[in-house]
Motif scaffolding. Sequence first.
Motif, PDB file in Angstrom:
ATOM      1  N   SER A  44     -22.607  46.623  -7.295  1.00  0.00           N
ATOM      2  CA  SER A  44     -22.436  47.780  -6.420  1.00  0.00           C
ATOM      3  C   SER A  44     -23.695  48.040  -5.615  1.00  0.00           C
ATOM      4  CB  SER A  44     -22.064  49.026  -7.227  1.00  0.00           C
ATOM      5  OG  SER A  44     -23.126  49.403  -8.082  1.00  0.00           O
ATOM      6  N   GLU A  45     -24.847  47.606  -6.126  1.00  0.00           N
ATOM      7  CA  GLU A  45     -26.099  47.745  -5.381  1.00  0.00           C
ATOM      8  C   GLU A  45     -26.323  46.553  -4.452  1.00  0.00           C
ATOM      9  OE1 GLU A  45     -29.284  48.339  -8.061  1.00  0.00           O
ATOM     10  OE2 GLU A  45     -28.436  50.138  -8.970  1.00  0.00           O
ATOM     11  N   LEU A  46     -25.948  45.358  -4.900  1.00  0.00           N
ATOM     12  CA  LEU A  46     -26.197  44.168  -4.097  1.00  0.00           C
ATOM     13  C   LEU A  46     -25.289  44.086  -2.873  1.00  0.00           C
ATOM     14  CD1 LEU A  46     -26.667  41.397  -6.813  1.00  0.00           C
ATOM     15  CD2 LEU A  46     -28.410  42.327  -5.286  1.00  0.00           C
ATOM     16  N   LYS A  47     -24.063  44.645  -2.986  1.00  0.00           N
ATOM     17  CA  LYS A  47     -23.082  44.534  -1.916  1.00  0.00           C
ATOM     18  C   LYS A  47     -22.783  43.064  -1.622  1.00  0.00           C
ATOM     19  CE  LYS A  47     -23.414  49.023  -1.301  1.00  0.00           C
ATOM     20  NZ  LYS A  47     -22.359  49.910  -1.796  1.00  0.00           N
ATOM     21  N   GLN A  78     -15.741  53.399  -6.837  1.00  0.00           N
ATOM     22  CA  GLN A  78     -17.005  54.113  -6.959  1.00  0.00           C
ATOM     23  C   GLN A  78     -18.209  53.276  -6.530  1.00  0.00           C
ATOM     24  OE1 GLN A  78     -17.304  55.464 -11.025  1.00  0.00           O
ATOM     25  NE2 GLN A  78     -15.159  55.978 -11.124  1.00  0.00           N
ATOM     26  N   ALA A  79     -18.009  52.358  -5.613  1.00  0.00           N
ATOM     27  CA  ALA A  79     -19.133  51.535  -5.178  1.00  0.00           C
ATOM     28  C   ALA A  79     -20.261  52.429  -4.661  1.00  0.00           C
ATOM     29  CB  ALA A  79     -18.681  50.581  -4.081  1.00  0.00           C
ATOM     30  N   GLU A  80     -21.477  52.153  -5.116  1.00  0.00           N
ATOM     31  CA  GLU A  80     -22.623  52.945  -4.704  1.00  0.00           C
ATOM     32  C   GLU A  80     -22.858  52.789  -3.206  1.00  0.00           C
ATOM     33  OE1 GLU A  80     -24.638  55.059  -6.352  1.00  0.00           O
ATOM     34  OE2 GLU A  80     -23.261  54.899  -8.041  1.00  0.00           O
ATOM     35  N   PRO A  81     -22.923  53.901  -2.449  1.00  0.00           N
ATOM     36  CA  PRO A  81     -23.164  53.770  -1.006  1.00  0.00           C
ATOM     37  C   PRO A  81     -24.597  53.339  -0.721  1.00  0.00           C
ATOM     38  CG  PRO A  81     -23.183  56.080  -1.650  1.00  0.00           C
ATOM     39  CD  PRO A  81     -22.749  55.298  -2.865  1.00  0.00           C
ATOM     40  N   MET A  82     -24.792  52.707   0.397  1.00  0.00           N
ATOM     41  CA  MET A  82     -26.140  52.354   0.826  1.00  0.00           C
ATOM     42  C   MET A  82     -26.840  53.630   1.291  1.00  0.00           C
ATOM     43  SD  MET A  82     -27.414  49.354   3.395  1.00  0.00           S
ATOM     44  CE  MET A  82     -27.269  48.147   2.073  1.00  0.00           C
ATOM     45  N   PRO A  83     -28.109  53.793   0.967  1.00  0.00           N
ATOM     46  CA  PRO A  83     -28.834  55.004   1.374  1.00  0.00           C
ATOM     47  C   PRO A  83     -28.766  55.230   2.886  1.00  0.00           C
ATOM     48  CG  PRO A  83     -30.120  53.756  -0.216  1.00  0.00           C
ATOM     49  CD  PRO A  83     -28.942  52.903   0.152  1.00  0.00           C
ATOM     50  N   TRP A  84     -28.687  56.493   3.288  1.00  0.00           N
ATOM     51  CA  TRP A  84     -28.551  56.857   4.691  1.00  0.00           C
ATOM     52  C   TRP A  84     -29.630  56.252   5.583  1.00  0.00           C
ATOM     53  CZ3 TRP A  84     -25.719  58.034   8.546  1.00  0.00           C
ATOM     54  CH2 TRP A  84     -26.260  58.613   9.695  1.00  0.00           C
ATOM     55  N   PRO A  85     -30.908  56.209   5.183  1.00  0.00           N
ATOM     56  CA  PRO A  85     -31.911  55.646   6.097  1.00  0.00           C
ATOM     57  C   PRO A  85     -31.584  54.235   6.563  1.00  0.00           C
ATOM     58  CG  PRO A  85     -32.999  56.834   4.339  1.00  0.00           C
ATOM     59  CD  PRO A  85     -31.543  56.784   3.986  1.00  0.00           C
ATOM     60  N   SER A 112     -17.048  53.593   1.140  1.00  0.00           N
ATOM     61  CA  SER A 112     -18.012  52.490   1.050  1.00  0.00           C
ATOM     62  C   SER A 112     -17.352  51.329   0.339  1.00  0.00           C
ATOM     63  CB  SER A 112     -19.278  52.921   0.304  1.00  0.00           C
ATOM     64  OG  SER A 112     -18.974  53.369  -1.005  1.00  0.00           O
ATOM     65  N   ALA A 113     -17.741  50.123   0.735  1.00  0.00           N
ATOM     66  CA  ALA A 113     -17.113  48.924   0.180  1.00  0.00           C
ATOM     67  C   ALA A 113     -18.154  47.824   0.070  1.00  0.00           C
ATOM     68  CB  ALA A 113     -15.930  48.509   1.046  1.00  0.00           C
ATOM     69  N   SER A 114     -17.682  46.582   0.061  1.00  0.00           N
ATOM     70  CA  SER A 114     -18.580  45.461  -0.194  1.00  0.00           C
ATOM     71  C   SER A 114     -19.374  45.043   1.030  1.00  0.00           C
ATOM     72  CB  SER A 114     -17.787  44.265  -0.723  1.00  0.00           C
ATOM     73  OG  SER A 114     -16.779  43.908   0.214  1.00  0.00           O
ATOM     74  N   VAL A 133     -19.735  50.819   9.604  1.00  0.00           N
ATOM     75  CA  VAL A 133     -21.070  50.271   9.812  1.00  0.00           C
ATOM     76  C   VAL A 133     -21.302  49.104   8.861  1.00  0.00           C
ATOM     77  CG1 VAL A 133     -23.539  50.800   9.955  1.00  0.00           C
ATOM     78  CG2 VAL A 133     -21.840  52.607  10.376  1.00  0.00           C
ATOM     79  N   GLN A 134     -21.587  47.962   9.417  1.00  0.00           N
ATOM     80  CA  GLN A 134     -21.896  46.790   8.601  1.00  0.00           C
ATOM     81  C   GLN A 134     -23.270  46.977   7.957  1.00  0.00           C
ATOM     82  OE1 GLN A 134     -22.677  42.299   9.932  1.00  0.00           O
ATOM     83  NE2 GLN A 134     -20.591  42.991  10.394  1.00  0.00           N
ATOM     84  N   TYR A 135     -23.367  46.622   6.684  1.00  0.00           N
ATOM     85  CA  TYR A 135     -24.641  46.802   5.995  1.00  0.00           C
ATOM     86  C   TYR A 135     -25.743  46.042   6.714  1.00  0.00           C
ATOM     87  CZ  TYR A 135     -22.000  48.861   2.171  1.00  0.00           C
ATOM     88  OH  TYR A 135     -21.183  49.674   1.415  1.00  0.00           O
ATOM     89  N   PRO A 136     -26.884  46.690   6.962  1.00  0.00           N
ATOM     90  CA  PRO A 136     -27.980  46.041   7.700  1.00  0.00           C
ATOM     91  C   PRO A 136     -28.414  44.734   7.036  1.00  0.00           C
ATOM     92  CG  PRO A 136     -28.405  48.386   7.435  1.00  0.00           C
ATOM     93  CD  PRO A 136     -27.209  48.066   6.589  1.00  0.00           C
ATOM     94  N   GLY A 137     -28.520  43.698   7.845  1.00  0.00           N
ATOM     95  CA  GLY A 137     -29.009  42.415   7.352  1.00  0.00           C
ATOM     96  C   GLY A 137     -27.998  41.602   6.575  1.00  0.00           C
TER      97      GLY A 137
END
Length: 412
Positions: A44-47, A78-85, A112-114, A133-137
């Motif tokens: 959930s943290e690694l995505k 319940q996937a952990e969302p990526m921090p707002w920053p 939030s998802a993978s 929004v696609q996870y940065p990087g």
Amino acid sequence: MRDRGRTRRLMGLGARTGGALLKTRLGGQADWRALGEALFEGLSELKGPAMKLAQIMSQWDDLLPPDLAEELARLQRQAEPMPWPRIHEALIQQYGDIDHYFSTVEERPFASASMGQVHRATTHEGETVVLKVQYPGLAEVLESDLIQVRRIMRLGRWFKVPQARLDALFEELAESLRGELDYHAEADALARYRERYKDDPRLVIPEPLPALSGPHVLAMRYVEGTPMRELVDADDATCQGIAETLADWITQELFTYGELHADPHAGNFAADAQGRLVIYDLGAVIAVPDARLKAMMQLLDATLKQDPMGMDEALMQMGGRQGQGAPLSLYRESAECIAPLFEPGEQDFSDVRVHRRLRELTPKVWAAMDRLQPPADTLLLSRALNGHYWNLVRIGARLDMHERTRPLLKWA
């Protein structure tokens, strides 16, 4: 998303998974709950791809040990969302001056998802939109993550899955994950589906907003709805209406248009206030050739006739069976398991007796893996159909599958 530590953590999770499988193969009792908790916390943290693979696995409720399936299902909810920053960073990359486009953007994700997460925003004209929004990087780490996923998938050799088959399965999975990063393709799919179903009063598909979209952000008009996973608390009429619409839509997709929505995550569907089915996400749409459909329907026909030799012939033609000796007794038991769902009249998808019998067959399926292999070119199709089936189970669908499948079997 940074590479640092990802490889080490993925390899560690792979080692824990392999250890649990090996212990089971040797006759021991693996702690599936502990393994599932470790996978949830890590993925959930690694995505990214590894988390996506775990979400796919979580939909195979009928094959996984219950404790493991329950923990993996949390990745759906319940996937952990990526921090707002980090998300804010991606929005700046897309828009530059965010305030020029929006009066507000909610920091708390709508979902939030993978591969990304969704935030509500308000334009200066007062319209509510959603920003996927696609996870940065993510694109940069995709290939390195896929290398680790391939290593984890090699555990399939312990179940006598040939390396060539594992490679083919991996390539289909990898292709689908790369496709999910293409937001232009998803915007095109949204537009295509809106045109296709514009006259169907039971379906709602959000409108993409090209002027606010880009390579890493997909903007859509906001459509309010109750997520499918929360429909267990809805009234029966709403649930049955959504079930019928979902079943009709899947049938039309397959047999009229030769396509299928291949990401049956329950969070991708909802019911609006009028009881219409809302389809939020079209990031994974696959083509389904007639020949593949006919082969699967021939397998279903033999299964419903409880004809084990016919089932074996269909599986051989699909590339799902090889080696010496057909597991005819397993075929018979499998046919007996699903027969109740296809008896004449309305059948209850939430009937736990069907699921219990399927789960009881799981050890026999694993034992026959030297002869039964998942056809590589049906991986996503099978996964999608399985996921849609479990969505019907969760909302307590009651459908007359006998009547629904008669014309389809005749067509095949």
